[in-house]
Write an enzyme that holds these catalytic residues in place. Structure first.
Site, PDB file in Angstrom:
ATOM      1  N   GLU A 307      79.439 -51.126 -12.274  1.00 46.38           N
ATOM      2  CA  GLU A 307      80.391 -50.392 -12.759  1.00 46.38           C
ATOM      3  C   GLU A 307      81.653 -48.871 -12.914  1.00 46.38           C
ATOM      4  O   GLU A 307      82.502 -48.983 -13.341  1.00 46.38           O
ATOM      5  CB  GLU A 307      79.024 -49.704 -14.300  1.00 46.38           C
ATOM      6  N   ASP A 308      80.829 -48.877 -11.731  1.00 42.95           N
ATOM      7  CA  ASP A 308      81.549 -47.467 -10.797  1.00 42.95           C
ATOM      8  C   ASP A 308      83.361 -47.894 -10.641  1.00 42.95           C
ATOM      9  O   ASP A 308      83.978 -47.401 -10.773  1.00 42.95           O
ATOM     10  CB  ASP A 308      81.223 -46.567  -9.571  1.00 42.95           C
ATOM     11  N   HIS A 309      82.899 -48.415  -9.784  1.00 44.01           N
ATOM     12  CA  HIS A 309      84.275 -49.342  -8.691  1.00 44.01           C
ATOM     13  C   HIS A 309      84.857 -49.664  -9.470  1.00 44.01           C
ATOM     14  O   HIS A 309      86.485 -49.700 -10.413  1.00 44.01           O
ATOM     15  CB  HIS A 309      83.924 -50.538  -8.549  1.00 44.01           C
TER      16      HIS A 309
END
EC number: 2.4.1.80
Length: 528
Positions: A307-309
């Site tokens: 999710e961060d990417h």
């Protein structure tokens, strides 16, 4: 006319030259941008004109030095009434809950709250909410954020007191002498610091995680005759430290210098809530598929892994006139302390990371082994002793002895370059040190900091890391499509969405990572 083998050698030589270029760019960026302590932030001096920042810290289980890492959010040099801190847990049975309560009690003047996922009634009513445990954990904190700027930091990250201000400066475009172009997304370079001292015992790991302790937490007892078993059971942290400070750091720096693609690992990221909401709204963003009917903001990524990417990628690909895409805050390091991580736990963690990346950045994941030292030295030495033009013009003989000499020369040079970068990042020369700085964040050049690693200790960890690189990559990328994530098993689809695997289904899945399938317990089996 060149033979087929010579053509392959030529292609590999070109690939090797690209890798060398990236290494040069990355190492130069590290040495140049991490040579001095960063200047004091401007936004910290703005008083009531400083933008409000909501710091969100998703927490799962106890981590080494958890108190220090969380308390670092409360010690930021920034107007107190312009900071809100939200500590996110699944429920109050999590062993980290008392630690978070203690931190909040110690900083009563700061707007800080513990938010429990089980008390988020809106979450169950959100249409098409996915199973991603981290997104579900921080959903409420994001939804109720005060102001527009959100700073999401993993619970096991420590940062210096000026980092918040400098990240705001970068995001907003504040600089001495006039405004600069603002960014949509800013982040930090992360490193790992292993708290294990292999010349002594494991005493530090048994000490309370509530201590804010510096030097007295160094282990004190001799490892003795059981050194090798303890290296295997506690040496994963040193290998992880090696990976994050050498291979990861130089390529992370290179890609962020070139700005050729979004590259953010997710340890410490800052962005505007309004921009992410717009980027994930199918009505406002024509690039999105309206038929999916997904929620907006961070909830949009609740069906995905990495999710961060994907948050960084969404902001990268969405056009906001007048804004740059991504900005790395050079000079400020996100420090992650680890302790007692086994070698098996390290390989399992790297497998999870690689397996997740396979579904988000497939081409980069496939090419990754070609950027690792041992394989790079192998194909470059073979290419150099195969290509006719090199033999004719440089006098490189086409012999196995020449290939072996080239391999050892390349490997030695690569190791020395890694050693230089490793020393720079662990020296602490860019770190703002005060009375609250824990010893693991001070570096070896500051009084009371970590010990400088002996060269032979560095070399052993470096060889171990490089030797594991390809086997771990092959296991993760080729043999499986499930990951254990915060204590639950997930099946990954090629569109990066995930399905939670019910316990009765787990036996049918192809490959599992047993070290990752245990409950949260400090760092030995940490997978986030």
């Amino acid at each position: 006319m060149y033979s087929f083998i010579e053509c392959i050698a030529g292609a590999l030589f070109v690939l090797g030259c690209v890798v060398v270029t990236l290494v040069v760019i990355g190492v130069r960026a590290l040495l140049y941008n991490f040579r001095n302590r960063p200047a004091p932030p401007l936004s910290s001096q703005l008083g009531q004109n400083a933008p409000h920042v909501t710091i969100i810290r998703p927490v799962k289980g106890l981590e080494p030095r958890l108190y220090d890492c969380i308390a670092a959010s409360f010690r930021q040099d920034y107007p107190q009434d312009k900071v809100s801190i939200r500590l996110c847990l699944e429920d109050d049975t999590d062993p980290a809950y008392p630690v978070l309560q203690k931190v909040i009690e110690d900083f009563p003047t700061i707007d800080a709250r513990i938010m429990l996922e089980k008390e988020d009634h809106v979450l169950s009513e959100t249409v098409n909410m996915g199973p991603n445990p981290k997104i579900r954990n921080l959903s409420r904190a994001y939804r109720e954020a005060k102001g527009d700027i959100v700073w999401i930091i993993d619970c096991n990250i420590w940062m210096a007191k000026g980092v918040l201000g400098r990240m705001v400066d970068k995001l907003m475009g504040y600089r001495v002498g006039g405004a600069a172009k603002p960014y949509k997304f800013v982040h930090q370079l992360p490193i790992v610091v292993d708290l294990m001292d292999f010349s002594t015992s494991l005493a530090a790991e048994g000490r309370s995680l509530l201590d804010a302790s510096p030097e007295e937490d160094h282990p004190t007892e001799d490892l003795g005759a059981e050194e090798f078993p303890k290296v295997m059971s506690h040496g994963g942290g040193r290998i992880d430290e090696m990976f994050m400070t050498t291979s990861h750091a130089k390529f992370y720096s290179a890609i962020n210098t070139l700005r050729a693609a979004p590259c953010a690992v997710g340890k410490s990221n800052m962005f505007r809530k309004s921009q992410l909401d717009q980027a994930t709204d199918a009505i406002l963003n024509p690039k999105l598929d309206q038929s999916k009917n997904l929620p907006t903001g961070v909830d949009y990524f609740s069906h995905n892994i990495c999710e961060d990417h994907l948050i960084g990628e969404a902001l990268w690909t969405t056009d906001f006139p007048g804004y740059k895409s991504h900005g790395l805050v050079w000079g400020d390091i996100a420090v992650q302390p680890v302790s007692g991580m086994s070698v098996q736990a390290y390989t399992a963690r790297r497998s999870r990371w690689l397996r997740a990346r396979k579904y988000t950045v497939l081409s980069a994941t496939i090419l990754e082994p070609f950027t690792e030292c041992f394989l790079f030295a192998t194909y470059m030495s073979l290419a150099m002793t195969t290509i006719p033009v090199l033999s004719q013009n440089l006098g490189i003989p086409k012999t196995w002895n020449a290939t072996a000499i080239a391999w050892f020369t390349i490997t030695t040079l690569w190791m020395l370059i890694d050693y230089i970068g490793y020393l720079r990042l662990h020296s602490g020369v860019t770190m703002e040190v005060d009375e609250h700085t824990p010893y693991f964040a001070k570096g070896f050049k500051n009084t009371g900091g970590i010990k400088r690693r002996p060269f032979l200790e560095f070399l052993a960890a470096w060889i171990g890391r490089e030797g594991l690189a390809f086997p771990v990559w092959a296991y993760a990328v080729v043999f499986g499509n499930t990951v254990n994530w915060r204590g639950r098993l997930f099946y990954i689809h090629w569109d990066t969405t995930v399905d939670a695997v019910e316990p009765r289904e787990e036996r049918t899945r192809e490959v599992r990572t047993p070290e990752l399938e245990r409950g949260p317990s400090r760092n030995k089996h940490r997978v986030d």
